[in-house]
Design an enzyme around this catalytic site. Structure first.
Site, PDB file in Angstrom:
ATOM      1  N   ALA A   8       0.836  -1.219   0.000  1.00 26.42           N
ATOM      2  CA  ALA A   8       0.000   0.000   0.000  1.00 26.42           C
ATOM      3  C   ALA A   8       0.860   1.254   0.000  1.00 26.42           C
ATOM      4  O   ALA A   8       0.433   2.311   0.448  1.00 26.42           O
ATOM      5  CB  ALA A   8      -0.922  -0.015   1.218  1.00 26.42           C
ATOM      6  N   ASN A  93      14.178  -7.910  -1.735  1.00 29.82           N
ATOM      7  CA  ASN A  93      12.843  -8.010  -2.322  1.00 29.82           C
ATOM      8  C   ASN A  93      12.482  -9.427  -2.742  1.00 29.82           C
ATOM      9  O   ASN A  93      11.302  -9.776  -2.763  1.00 29.82           O
ATOM     10  CB  ASN A  93      12.706  -7.028  -3.489  1.00 29.82           C
ATOM     11  CG  ASN A  93      12.486  -5.613  -2.975  1.00 29.82           C
ATOM     12  OD1 ASN A  93      12.314  -5.399  -1.775  1.00 29.82           O
ATOM     13  ND2 ASN A  93      12.497  -4.638  -3.867  1.00 29.82           N
ATOM     14  N   HIS A 173      14.328  -3.920 -17.382  1.00 29.74           N
ATOM     15  CA  HIS A 173      14.003  -2.639 -16.763  1.00 29.74           C
ATOM     16  C   HIS A 173      15.255  -2.161 -16.040  1.00 29.74           C
ATOM     17  O   HIS A 173      15.717  -2.800 -15.114  1.00 29.74           O
ATOM     18  CB  HIS A 173      12.853  -2.838 -15.776  1.00 29.74           C
ATOM     19  CG  HIS A 173      12.375  -1.567 -15.168  1.00 29.74           C
ATOM     20  ND1 HIS A 173      12.147  -0.432 -15.903  1.00 29.74           N
ATOM     21  CD2 HIS A 173      12.069  -1.244 -13.894  1.00 29.74           C
ATOM     22  CE1 HIS A 173      11.709   0.522 -15.114  1.00 29.74           C
ATOM     23  NE2 HIS A 173      11.665   0.062 -13.880  1.00 29.74           N
TER      24      HIS A 173
HETATM   25  N1  NAD Z   1       8.585  -1.937 -12.337  1.00 34.72           N
HETATM   26  C1  NAD Z   1       8.713  -0.632 -12.288  1.00 34.72           C
HETATM   27  O1  NAD Z   1       8.788   0.043 -13.307  1.00 34.72           O
HETATM   28  C2  NAD Z   1       8.741   0.057 -10.947  1.00 34.72           C
HETATM   29  C3  NAD Z   1       8.525   1.427 -10.855  1.00 34.72           C
HETATM   30  C4  NAD Z   1       8.500   2.021  -9.592  1.00 34.72           C
HETATM   31  C5  NAD Z   1       8.714   1.252  -8.447  1.00 34.72           C
HETATM   32  N2  NAD Z   1       8.971  -0.074  -8.584  1.00 34.72           N
HETATM   33  C6  NAD Z   1       9.210  -0.927  -7.419  1.00 34.72           C
HETATM   34  O2  NAD Z   1       7.958  -1.148  -6.755  1.00 34.72           O
HETATM   35  C7  NAD Z   1       8.207  -1.411  -5.376  1.00 34.72           C
HETATM   36  C8  NAD Z   1       7.322  -0.505  -4.533  1.00 34.72           C
HETATM   37  O3  NAD Z   1       7.670   0.852  -4.713  1.00 34.72           O
HETATM   38  P1  NAD Z   1       6.947   1.981  -3.824  1.00 34.72           P
HETATM   39  O4  NAD Z   1       7.481   3.275  -4.293  1.00 34.72           O
HETATM   40  O5  NAD Z   1       5.481   1.760  -3.794  1.00 34.72           O
HETATM   41  O6  NAD Z   1       7.564   1.635  -2.390  1.00 34.72           O
HETATM   42  P2  NAD Z   1       6.920   1.980  -0.978  1.00 34.72           P
HETATM   43  O7  NAD Z   1       8.015   1.816   0.025  1.00 34.72           O
HETATM   44  O8  NAD Z   1       6.190   3.259  -1.016  1.00 34.72           O
HETATM   45  O9  NAD Z   1       5.859   0.805  -0.758  1.00 34.72           O
HETATM   46  C9  NAD Z   1       6.216  -0.529  -0.563  1.00 34.72           C
HETATM   47  C10 NAD Z   1       5.203  -1.132   0.409  1.00 34.72           C
HETATM   48  O10 NAD Z   1       5.455  -2.527   0.527  1.00 34.72           O
HETATM   49  C11 NAD Z   1       5.089  -2.888   1.842  1.00 34.72           C
HETATM   50  N3  NAD Z   1       5.630  -4.194   2.189  1.00 34.72           N
HETATM   51  C12 NAD Z   1       6.915  -4.507   2.511  1.00 34.72           C
HETATM   52  N4  NAD Z   1       6.992  -5.818   2.807  1.00 34.72           N
HETATM   53  C13 NAD Z   1       5.745  -6.331   2.648  1.00 34.72           C
HETATM   54  C14 NAD Z   1       5.201  -7.630   2.802  1.00 34.72           C
HETATM   55  N5  NAD Z   1       5.952  -8.676   3.162  1.00 34.72           N
HETATM   56  N6  NAD Z   1       3.887  -7.780   2.584  1.00 34.72           N
HETATM   57  C15 NAD Z   1       3.086  -6.739   2.215  1.00 34.72           C
HETATM   58  N7  NAD Z   1       3.557  -5.492   2.054  1.00 34.72           N
HETATM   59  C16 NAD Z   1       4.861  -5.290   2.269  1.00 34.72           C
HETATM   60  C17 NAD Z   1       5.649  -1.742   2.689  1.00 34.72           C
HETATM   61  O11 NAD Z   1       5.073  -1.717   3.994  1.00 34.72           O
HETATM   62  C18 NAD Z   1       5.293  -0.547   1.828  1.00 34.72           C
HETATM   63  O12 NAD Z   1       4.062   0.030   2.209  1.00 34.72           O
HETATM   64  C19 NAD Z   1       9.708  -1.195  -5.176  1.00 34.72           C
HETATM   65  O13 NAD Z   1      10.376  -2.425  -5.263  1.00 34.72           O
HETATM   66  C20 NAD Z   1      10.086  -0.328  -6.358  1.00 34.72           C
HETATM   67  O14 NAD Z   1      11.464  -0.432  -6.688  1.00 34.72           O
HETATM   68  C21 NAD Z   1       8.978  -0.675  -9.801  1.00 34.72           C
END
Ligand code: NAD
Length: 308
Positions: A8, A93, A173
């Site tokens: 979230a 991750n 990516h």
């Molecule tokens: N594929 C893409 O193009 C792309 C683009 C942007 C971000 N991302 C990736 O997406 C991911 C999320 O990014 P974000 O900016 O939303 O990060 P964020 O830190 O805002 O959100 C991540 C959420 O994951 C939750 N979390 C952690 N462990 C968990 C678990 N075991 N179960 C459930 N929830 C859990 C955290 O509490 C947090 O709220 C990162 O890995 C980021 O690198 C990928």
């Protein structure tokens, strides 16, 4: 229709907002920080009336509540910090995503997984292996974002409307993305006819580096409006069965001469997930770059398996 979003945080909650705003599907949000998921779901629910949206949104403490999901979007995990590469995220991750995928397999076995967590291509590969889902049903989000960034930077540099630009970005990516110059057109003209090689190189460099630039400017966290919009576009194509072609990280079994790797290629998305993998003709250099990216991903995947 139902979309569950695991994570979230910034990308997850913004994806939820895009889905809520469009009325595309009912939404369930899960996060290890259950109060965060509750707060985001409650806040977005307060926007529904103003947005004239009839969908429902709720936070779930238990993965049982994601059952019946058409799509499970996985955005849980750490985002990059300044100076951190996507590969640095691999170990942390993969532990987080691995546990989540097993719960998705148990509670929503008929869903389509849209993976967002980085390092994206490796997370998609791991999710496919752990879930045992059909390869059509595990799809990584990256190509839509990378193509959208490439288009935006071209539009700014050429002063051409985004709607008049065609761009495709394949590969991994990250730094190993493979923008297809042979398929990139602005105002109907090939890029190579409009720009000098060094100008093209500069635009490509900007496309590769803009995600990292946002990380540096934000100081904490990484990009999320662009990623969430890209994720929403994929969910829309799947749920509305549009059969639209866009780039996504999917498992290749011989396509482009590649095997046993998830990597970005053009795919047709519809209600079955990946309805078709499109094999476009690549120049010699583009094919070599795609093969190089696949090789690097395979090394990462090997590394991930060894640390499991
Ligand atoms: N594929 C893409 O193009 C792309 C683009 C942007 C971000 N991302 C990736 O997406 C991911 C999320 O990014 P974000 O900016 O939303 O990060 P964020 O830190 O805002 O959100 C991540 C959420 O994951 C939750 N979390 C952690 N462990 C968990 C678990 N075991 N179960 C459930 N929830 C859990 C955290 O509490 C947090 O709220 C990162 O890995 C980021 O690198 C990928």
């Amino acid at each position: 229709m139902k979309v569950s979003i695991v994570g979230a945080g910034n990308v997850g909650s913004t994806t939820a907002l895009f889905i809520a705003n469009s009325g595309l599907a009912d939404i369930v949000i899960v996060d290890i920080l259950s109060d965060l998921a509750k707060a985001k779901a409650m806040d977005i629910s307060h926007a529904l009336s103003a947005l004239d949206s009839d969908v429902t949104i709720q936070a779930a403490d238990d993965y049982k509540e994601i059952s019946g999901s058409d799509i499970v979007v996985i955005t849980a995990g750490l985002a990059r910090k300044p100076g951190m590469s996507r590969e640095d995220l691999l170990k942390t991750n993969s532990d987080i995503v691995g546990q989540i995928v097993l719960k998705v397999k148990e509670s929503a076995p008929d869903s389509i997984i849209v993976m967002v967590t980085n390092p994206l291509d490796s997370m998609a590969y791991m999710a496919l292996g752990l879930s045992g889902f059909d390869a059509k049903k595990v799809i990584g989000m990256a190509g839509v974002l990378d193509s959208s960034r490439f288009t935006q930077i071209l539009s700014e540099n050429l002063n051409v409307k985004r709607s008049e630009i065609e761009s495709t970005v394949l590969g991994s990516h990250g730094d190993l993305m493979v923008p297809l110059l042979s398929k990139t057109k602005a105002g109907g003209r090939e890029l190579r006819d409009i720009l000098k090689p060094e100008q093209i190189e500069d635009i490509l460099e900007k496309t590769k580096k803009c995600g990292g630039q946002i990380v540096s400017l934000l100081k904490s966290g990484s990009a999320y409006y662009g990623p969430a919009a890209s994720c929403f576009k994929m969910c829309k194509a799947i749920l509305n069965d549009t059969k639209e072609i866009m780039c996504a990280s999917v498992y290749l079994d011989g396509e482009y001469g590649l095997n046993d790797v998830c990597i970005g290629v053009p795919v047709r998305l519809g209600k079955k997930g990946v309805e078709e993998i499109i094999e476009v003709e690549l120049s010699k250099d583009e094919l070599a770059d795609l093969q190089g990216a696949a090789q690097a991903l395979k090394e990462n995947n090997k590394c991930m398996k060894q640390t499991e």
